[in-house]
Design an enzyme around this catalytic site. Structure first.
Site, PDB file in Angstrom:
ATOM      1  N   TYR A 113       0.847  -1.236  -0.020  1.00 35.90           N
ATOM      2  CA  TYR A 113       0.089  -0.206   0.085  1.00 35.90           C
ATOM      3  C   TYR A 113       0.704   1.211  -0.026  1.00 35.90           C
ATOM      4  O   TYR A 113       1.778   1.583   0.978  1.00 35.90           O
ATOM      5  CB  TYR A 113      -0.865   0.086   1.316  1.00 35.90           C
ATOM      6  CG  TYR A 113      -1.956   1.001   1.042  1.00 35.90           C
ATOM      7  CD1 TYR A 113      -3.410   0.598   0.870  1.00 35.90           C
ATOM      8  CD2 TYR A 113      -2.142   2.343   1.635  1.00 35.90           C
ATOM      9  CE1 TYR A 113      -4.454   1.278   0.798  1.00 35.90           C
ATOM     10  CE2 TYR A 113      -3.164   3.111   1.376  1.00 35.90           C
ATOM     11  CZ  TYR A 113      -4.026   2.659   1.171  1.00 35.90           C
ATOM     12  OH  TYR A 113      -5.414   3.561   0.970  1.00 35.90           O
TER      13      TYR A 113
ATOM     14  N   TYR B  28      -5.837   6.042  -7.218  1.00 32.59           N
ATOM     15  CA  TYR B  28      -5.936   5.559  -5.661  1.00 32.59           C
ATOM     16  C   TYR B  28      -7.310   4.988  -5.512  1.00 32.59           C
ATOM     17  O   TYR B  28      -8.242   5.856  -5.686  1.00 32.59           O
ATOM     18  CB  TYR B  28      -5.853   6.949  -4.911  1.00 32.59           C
ATOM     19  CG  TYR B  28      -6.084   6.983  -3.789  1.00 32.59           C
ATOM     20  CD1 TYR B  28      -5.450   6.342  -2.644  1.00 32.59           C
ATOM     21  CD2 TYR B  28      -7.093   7.673  -2.941  1.00 32.59           C
ATOM     22  CE1 TYR B  28      -5.434   6.147  -1.252  1.00 32.59           C
ATOM     23  CE2 TYR B  28      -7.364   7.680  -1.596  1.00 32.59           C
ATOM     24  CZ  TYR B  28      -6.503   6.823  -0.711  1.00 32.59           C
ATOM     25  OH  TYR B  28      -7.010   6.926   0.527  1.00 32.59           O
TER      26      TYR B  28
END
Length: 390
Positions: free
Chosen positions: A299, A343
């Site tokens: 991430y 995102y």
């Protein structure tokens, strides 16, 4: 799933990702978040060779504006026997699949779709910071930091990033390899916002400051879009359209003195204790070690936390992750990550892990059979190990 170090979980191998689907990733979708969610769910079901009538479970994030029952109605899904929401923003990503796998293993659902959809660029932009918040216990923790000007996620991460650089005698250029790696992969990914636009270390160093020591290219994008993941039993997945991506292990984790992005009162700021909690569970449940992982989907909301995650998972020693990334020892964020592709609170990373196991990634790693996927950090988080069937 909770298991101590060295123990094995009974969940591993019982569920698999059978379908993935997404909308386009953009800066202005021109449609509602519900529409994005439904498009992604239907695309994932089509990828799996299933219909809305096959679905009996839905999982999303607490921050999602499209409730499970509304998505079910709009997507043509009938009765639900399981529905769930996971808290803490991007930290929820892998936990949505964990929840789905648990429901399937427990026999309370047969086909569960995990989804996330938002207009995070054209609508509410997380990067604009805290502008209004209802009174809550969580808000109290933020209240200690907002008056000092710590108003945005970048500012919260910058505190830990500065301490990390100081502790290991590094400068801000240490974050560059993460950004360059992501953009190199995004440049070859037609679905990525930064398709065809790689960057160099010099580009990273020249990008404008956001909050010292973070530069613009250390920060993820803001994106409109939706992503969905279909989870079912491994046995059923074997009979569907694409090879199963088996859930080898799944975990959630929160550390001591945990807050949402502002855990500044811990013993130290150079690591991510919540990631360590997840790492211990994943390694213990799977029986695997860092050397067994073929691809890392880590991430990347901010580059410093990619370095810290790699260190917490044991891929390298504390303070050495920048060199580890630069050496390209582990194929990392082969879709371009949230820095390069989009995102989507980490859900697009789970989809990339599935593509790697299917052999269909645009940046395919030959023989990829075990993929580590992590979720948002600085908050209570989650993680997955996905593997090839058999």
């Amino acid at each position: 799933m909770t298991c101590g170090p060295g123990s094995r979980s009974s969940l591993g191998g019982r569920a698999a990702v059978a379908g993935i689907g997404a909308t386009e990733f953009s800066k202005d979708s021109g449609r509602s978040e519900l529409k994005l969610a439904v498009e992604a769910v239907r695309a994932a079901l089509d990828d799996a060779g299933l219909s809305p009538a096959d679905v009996d479970g839905l999982v999303t994030f607490t921050m999602d504006t499209s409730p499970e029952i509304t998505v079910a109605q709009a997507a043509g899904i009938g009765e639900l026997t399981f529905f769930s929401r996971i808290h803490y923003g991007g930290g929820a990503a892998c936990a949505t699949v964990q929840q789905a796998a648990l429901a399937i293993a427990a026999g309370i659902a047969e086909v569960v779709v995990c989804y996330r959809a938002f207009n995070e660029r054209s609508g509410r932009r997380f990067g604009s910071g805290v502008q209004r918040r209802e009174p809550s216990a969580e808000g109290t923790a933020l209240g200690w930091n907002l008056p000092a000007g710590l108003l945005t996620p970048a500012s919260w991460v910058a505190m830990a990033a500065r301490r990390y650089l100081h502790a290991y005698g590094l400068d801000a250029d240490a974050f560059g390899p993460v950004a360059v790696t992501a953009r190199r992969h995004a440049a070859r990914n037609p679905a990525a916002y930064f398709h065809g636009r790689p960057i160099s270390l010099a580009d990273h160093a020249a990008s404008r400051r956001i909050v010292e020591p973070l530069r613009l290219l250390d920060c993820c994008q803001e994106t409109d879009g939706g992503q969905a993941i279909v989870v079912t039993s491994t046995e059923r997945a074997r009979d569907l359209r694409n090879p199963p991506a088996v859930v080898v292990a799944a975990a959630q984790g929160a550390g001591r003195a945990q807050e949402q992005m502002t855990s500044f009162y811990r013993d130290g700021l150079t690591g991510l204790p919540e990631t360590a909690v997840v790492a211990r569970q994943l390694w213990g449940a799977s029986g695997l070690a860092p050397a067994d992982i073929d691809v890392g989907i880590v991430y990347d909301h901010f580059t410093p936390f990619v370095l810290m995650q790699l260190e917490e998972f044991g891929f390298c020693a504390p303070g050495e992750a920048s060199g580890f990334v630069a050496a390209d020892v582990l194929p990392l964020n082969t879709h371009g990550g949230q820095l390069g592709e989009a995102y989507l609170h980490g859900m697009n990373g789970i989809a990339e892990a599935v593509r790697q196991l299917r052999g269909t990634s645009v940046n395919q790693v030959p023989g990829a059979a075990r993929i580590l996927v992590t979720a948002g950090t600085g908050v209570p988080t989650s993680g997955l190990i996905l593997g090839a069937d058999g």
